[in-house]
Scaffold this active site. Structure first.
Site, PDB file in Angstrom:
ATOM      1  N   ASP A  63       0.856  -1.188   0.000  1.00 26.39           N
ATOM      2  CA  ASP A  63       0.000   0.000   0.000  1.00 26.39           C
ATOM      3  C   ASP A  63       0.892   1.237   0.000  1.00 26.39           C
ATOM      4  O   ASP A  63       1.877   1.319   0.745  1.00 26.39           O
ATOM      5  CB  ASP A  63      -0.903  -0.011   1.249  1.00 26.39           C
ATOM      6  CG  ASP A  63      -2.058   0.977   1.139  1.00 26.39           C
ATOM      7  OD1 ASP A  63      -3.207   0.536   1.122  1.00 26.39           O
ATOM      8  OD2 ASP A  63      -1.800   2.202   1.059  1.00 26.39           O
ATOM      9  N   ASN A  73     -13.014  -3.132   2.579  1.00 24.60           N
ATOM     10  CA  ASN A  73     -14.067  -2.115   2.684  1.00 24.60           C
ATOM     11  C   ASN A  73     -14.963  -2.129   1.438  1.00 24.60           C
ATOM     12  O   ASN A  73     -14.456  -2.247   0.318  1.00 24.60           O
ATOM     13  CB  ASN A  73     -13.430  -0.726   2.831  1.00 24.60           C
ATOM     14  CG  ASN A  73     -12.561  -0.617   4.073  1.00 24.60           C
ATOM     15  OD1 ASN A  73     -12.887  -1.164   5.117  1.00 24.60           O
ATOM     16  ND2 ASN A  73     -11.437   0.078   3.966  1.00 24.60           N
ATOM     17  N   GLN A 125     -14.325   2.681   1.808  1.00 19.41           N
ATOM     18  CA  GLN A 125     -13.689   2.342   0.532  1.00 19.41           C
ATOM     19  C   GLN A 125     -13.367   3.611  -0.242  1.00 19.41           C
ATOM     20  O   GLN A 125     -14.221   4.497  -0.378  1.00 19.41           O
ATOM     21  CB  GLN A 125     -14.612   1.437  -0.307  1.00 19.41           C
ATOM     22  CG  GLN A 125     -13.946   0.918  -1.574  1.00 19.41           C
ATOM     23  CD  GLN A 125     -14.809  -0.095  -2.344  1.00 19.41           C
ATOM     24  OE1 GLN A 125     -16.001  -0.262  -2.063  1.00 19.41           O
ATOM     25  NE2 GLN A 125     -14.197  -0.744  -3.315  1.00 19.41           N
ATOM     26  N   HIS A 176     -10.342  -4.909  -3.041  1.00 12.50           N
ATOM     27  CA  HIS A 176      -8.995  -5.267  -2.574  1.00 12.50           C
ATOM     28  C   HIS A 176      -9.072  -5.660  -1.114  1.00 12.50           C
ATOM     29  O   HIS A 176      -9.966  -5.222  -0.383  1.00 12.50           O
ATOM     30  CB  HIS A 176      -8.027  -4.097  -2.778  1.00 12.50           C
ATOM     31  CG  HIS A 176      -8.541  -2.807  -2.224  1.00 12.50           C
ATOM     32  ND1 HIS A 176      -9.499  -2.052  -2.876  1.00 12.50           N
ATOM     33  CD2 HIS A 176      -8.283  -2.176  -1.070  1.00 12.50           C
ATOM     34  CE1 HIS A 176      -9.787  -0.998  -2.135  1.00 12.50           C
ATOM     35  NE2 HIS A 176      -9.074  -1.045  -1.032  1.00 12.50           N
ATOM     36  N   HIS A 206      -6.990  -5.690   2.463  1.00 16.06           N
ATOM     37  CA  HIS A 206      -5.856  -5.166   3.212  1.00 16.06           C
ATOM     38  C   HIS A 206      -5.302  -6.255   4.128  1.00 16.06           C
ATOM     39  O   HIS A 206      -6.071  -6.963   4.790  1.00 16.06           O
ATOM     40  CB  HIS A 206      -6.298  -4.000   4.110  1.00 16.06           C
ATOM     41  CG  HIS A 206      -6.791  -2.805   3.364  1.00 16.06           C
ATOM     42  ND1 HIS A 206      -5.971  -1.757   3.006  1.00 16.06           N
ATOM     43  CD2 HIS A 206      -8.019  -2.475   2.902  1.00 16.06           C
ATOM     44  CE1 HIS A 206      -6.686  -0.835   2.381  1.00 16.06           C
ATOM     45  NE2 HIS A 206      -7.933  -1.249   2.288  1.00 16.06           N
TER      46      HIS A 206
HETATM   47  P1  5GP Z   1      -9.717   1.514   0.654  1.00 18.40           P
HETATM   48  O1  5GP Z   1      -9.786   2.799   1.449  1.00 18.40           O
HETATM   49  O2  5GP Z   1     -10.445   1.639  -0.652  1.00 18.40           O
HETATM   50  O3  5GP Z   1     -10.095   0.292   1.429  1.00 18.40           O
HETATM   51  O4  5GP Z   1      -8.174   1.318   0.347  1.00 18.40           O
HETATM   52  C1  5GP Z   1      -7.531   1.876  -0.747  1.00 18.40           C
HETATM   53  C2  5GP Z   1      -6.051   1.740  -0.473  1.00 18.40           C
HETATM   54  O5  5GP Z   1      -5.350   1.875  -1.675  1.00 18.40           O
HETATM   55  C3  5GP Z   1      -5.540   2.830   0.482  1.00 18.40           C
HETATM   56  O6  5GP Z   1      -4.963   2.204   1.633  1.00 18.40           O
HETATM   57  C4  5GP Z   1      -4.529   3.588  -0.350  1.00 18.40           C
HETATM   58  O7  5GP Z   1      -3.398   3.972   0.394  1.00 18.40           O
HETATM   59  C5  5GP Z   1      -4.162   2.579  -1.437  1.00 18.40           C
HETATM   60  N1  5GP Z   1      -3.798   3.192  -2.713  1.00 18.40           N
HETATM   61  C6  5GP Z   1      -4.456   4.166  -3.371  1.00 18.40           C
HETATM   62  N2  5GP Z   1      -3.825   4.473  -4.537  1.00 18.40           N
HETATM   63  C7  5GP Z   1      -2.752   3.647  -4.588  1.00 18.40           C
HETATM   64  C8  5GP Z   1      -1.713   3.479  -5.554  1.00 18.40           C
HETATM   65  O8  5GP Z   1      -1.647   4.147  -6.583  1.00 18.40           O
HETATM   66  N3  5GP Z   1      -0.776   2.531  -5.299  1.00 18.40           N
HETATM   67  C9  5GP Z   1      -0.815   1.749  -4.156  1.00 18.40           C
HETATM   68  N4  5GP Z   1       0.158   0.856  -3.991  1.00 18.40           N
HETATM   69  N5  5GP Z   1      -1.771   1.894  -3.227  1.00 18.40           N
HETATM   70  C10 5GP Z   1      -2.737   2.831  -3.439  1.00 18.40           C
END
Ligand code: 5GP
Ligand code: ZN
Length: 137
Positions: free
Chosen positions: A30, A86, A93, A99, A101
């Site tokens: 991440d 999420n 999300q 995805h 975590h």
């Molecule tokens: P969510 O909040 O949707 O459950 O998690 C999205 C995750 O994707 C976040 O923890 C954020 O840091 C990660 N993320 C967003 N954009 C990128 C990216 O371009 N590259 C990587 N490696 N992680 C990303």
């Protein structure tokens, strides 16, 4: 999905630090980690969330998350691991390509993924029945 950032990462159009990759799943670090070693597991077939994804695709991603958790425990000797996912903005999300975590946890760390437990409800039987009535298995 041409405007999906995770599809672009999967296609190699945006760089990522890859931890694992096979035909169906890619696991990357991440970019804004909750803790060192925070990995996100991406099914390669685009699905926005748990409501869209196929059982097969989700199962493959979950199995990879399990292996990543074991690798994190070995790598960091962490006390625990959160595996979480999420669905929808209201649930936190921010990227709408499902995805998972995988986050290393240590006793007393400052990572926050919890909730405040409520009082035991008096209508648990009705609540369980209401959910059962809508279950499609
Ligand atoms: P969510 O909040 O949707 O459950 O998690 C999205 C995750 O994707 C976040 O923890 C954020 O840091 C990660 N993320 C967003 N954009 C990128 C990216 O371009 N590259 C990587 N490696 N992680 C990303
Ligand atoms: Zn996507």
């Amino acid at each position: 999905m041409s405007d999906c950032i995770f599809c672009k990462i999967i296609a190699g159009e945006i760089p990522s630090s890859t931890v694992y990759e096979d035909e169906d799943v890619k696991a990357i670090l991440d970019v804004n980690p909750a803790a060192k070693g925070h990995v996100i597991v991406l099914p390669k077939t685009h699905a926005a969330d748990v409501f869209e994804i196929s059982d097969e695709s989700l199962s493959k991603a979950v199995c990879v998350a399990k292996k990543i958790a074991a690798a994190l425990k070995k790598t960091y000797n962490c006390d625990g691991v959160n595996i979480l996912q999420n669905n929808g903005e209201a649930a936190g999300q921010t990227v709408f390509h499902l995805h998972i975590h995988v986050i290393p946890r240590f006793k007393g760390d400052t990572v926050s993924v919890g909730w405040k437990p409520g009082e035991m409800p008096s209508d648990m039987a009705e609540t369980a029945e209401a959910i059962r009535a809508n279950l499609e298995v």
